[in-house]
Design a protein around this motif. Structure first.
Motif, short mmCIF file in Angstrom:
data_model
loop_
_atom_site.label_atom_id
_atom_site.label_comp_id
_atom_site.label_asym_id
_atom_site.label_seq_id
_atom_site.Cartn_x
_atom_site.Cartn_y
_atom_site.Cartn_z
N ASP A 175 69.39 9.24 -66.32
CA ASP A 175 69.30 8.70 -64.96
C ASP A 175 69.66 9.72 -63.89
OD1 ASP A 175 68.52 6.22 -65.86
OD2 ASP A 175 70.57 5.41 -65.94
N HIS A 176 70.02 10.94 -64.30
CA HIS A 176 70.40 11.97 -63.33
C HIS A 176 69.14 12.68 -62.83
CE1 HIS A 176 74.18 11.38 -65.59
NE2 HIS A 176 74.75 11.65 -64.42
N PRO A 177 68.95 12.73 -61.51
CA PRO A 177 67.74 13.36 -60.97
C PRO A 177 67.66 14.86 -61.31
CG PRO A 177 68.83 12.03 -59.31
CD PRO A 177 69.79 12.15 -60.45
N ALA A 178 66.47 15.28 -61.67
CA ALA A 178 66.19 16.71 -61.84
C ALA A 178 65.58 17.29 -60.57
CB ALA A 178 65.24 16.93 -63.02
N GLY A 179 65.25 16.39 -59.64
CA GLY A 179 64.65 16.79 -58.37
C GLY A 179 64.00 15.59 -57.73
N TYR A 180 63.21 15.83 -56.69
CA TYR A 180 62.63 14.74 -55.91
C TYR A 180 61.17 15.02 -55.56
CZ TYR A 180 67.34 12.88 -55.34
OH TYR A 180 68.59 12.35 -55.60
N ILE A 181 60.43 13.94 -55.38
CA ILE A 181 59.07 14.04 -54.85
C ILE A 181 59.17 14.42 -53.37
CG2 ILE A 181 56.94 12.77 -54.40
CD1 ILE A 181 57.45 13.22 -57.35
N ASN A 182 58.26 15.27 -52.91
CA ASN A 182 58.30 15.68 -51.50
C ASN A 182 58.14 14.48 -50.57
OD1 ASN A 182 55.35 15.47 -50.48
ND2 ASN A 182 55.15 16.54 -52.43
N LYS A 183 58.68 14.59 -49.36
CA LYS A 183 58.72 13.46 -48.42
C LYS A 183 57.33 12.91 -48.09
CE LYS A 183 63.08 14.35 -46.02
NZ LYS A 183 63.72 14.53 -44.68
N GLY A 184 56.37 13.79 -47.94
CA GLY A 184 55.03 13.34 -47.58
C GLY A 184 54.44 12.39 -48.61
N MET A 185 54.63 12.72 -49.90
CA MET A 185 54.11 11.86 -50.96
C MET A 185 55.03 10.68 -51.22
SD MET A 185 52.94 12.86 -54.84
CE MET A 185 51.54 13.78 -54.21
N ALA A 186 56.33 10.87 -51.06
CA ALA A 186 57.29 9.80 -51.34
C ALA A 186 57.06 8.59 -50.45
CB ALA A 186 58.71 10.33 -51.18
N ALA A 187 56.58 8.81 -49.22
CA ALA A 187 56.36 7.70 -48.30
C ALA A 187 55.39 6.68 -48.88
CB ALA A 187 55.84 8.23 -46.97
#
Length: 240
Positions: A175-187
């Motif tokens: 459950d620990h994040p390895a990173g994140y989707i960029n803001k543009g796509m996350a929206a």
């Protein structure tokens, strides 16, 4: 008096003959066509120093043919409207294949690759992205399975202080994040996750557990689309 006049004339004639002979035997003065001016410092120590400082460090240039320069393994943008489409069943015409140690979306009629950053993919129901912030989550990256084809999890973080639409990328058993989707796509992706639509996510590029790498690419789509994209894989080795 006449004798003096004769002597002066003889001396003048001798001087004239001497100058004429000197001009005849001397080389003509240099001009720009036959003798271009020398470059400053050419052949001197300062000129050699200039070459060593400003030229010698450059790598040798390789000859590249016109065909090599124009060749590309990526689908050109002028072909996107024609070839990045779905079938009558709503399935993309693309498939996934291994190339250079990672999975690539491939257009079958040309065999050319499609970049994960291509926004046209979303129209086909395919979400692809390079995971951001991997360098801040090295432990999770090293502990997780992110090799090509490995399943990954997309977790919403509505209380994230930096992005209300934050979508974390985790390995299948962590459950620990390895990173994140960029803001543009996350929206857009966050709304899809919150709607309860079935999604299956896999890694396109990354490392096996115990290894660390700064690049992780992921793909998310409905289970039917992901299965369709993986259709070229042999059944016995298809990543699940």
């Amino acid at each position: 008096m006449e004798l003096l006049f004769v002597l002066v004339a003889v001396v003048a004639l001798a001087i004239f003959v001497l100058k004429w002979a000197t001009n005849l035997l001397s080389p003509p003065p240099p001009n720009e066509k036959t003798h271009p001016p020398s470059a400053p410092n050419a052949g001197t120590r300062s000129g050699t120093s200039y070459v060593k400082k400003n030229v010698e460090h450059l790598p040798p240039q390789m000859a590249v043919s016109r065909s090599q320069a124009e060749a590309s393994i990526y689908l050109p943008s002028e072909k996107w409207d024609e070839l990045l489409v779905t079938t009558d069943q709503g399935l993309p015409t693309l498939f996934l294949q291994m190339h250079d140690g990672r999975l690539w979306l491939t257009e079958p009629s040309t065999g050319l690759l499609v970049s994960v950053g291509n926004r046209r993919l979303r129209r086909m129901g395919i979400w692809t992205a390079r995971v951001r912030g991997v360098g801040y989550h090295k432990v999770a990256v090293r502990n997780g399975a992110f090799q090509p084809g490995a399943p990954v999890r997309l977790l919403r973080e509505p209380d994230n202080a930096y992005d209300k639409n934050a979508v974390a990328v985790c390995s299948a058993d962590d459950d620990h994040p390895a990173g994140y989707i960029n803001k543009g796509m996350a929206a857009g992706l966050s709304k899809l996750i919150e709607s309860g639509a079935p999604l299956r996510a896999i890694s396109l590029a990354g490392q096996s557990p115990g290894e660390y790498g700064s690049n992780i690419d992921v793909l998310a789509a409905t289970p039917a689309v992901v299965e369709h994209l993986l259709r070229k894989w042999p059944i016995s080795t298809a990543p699940v």
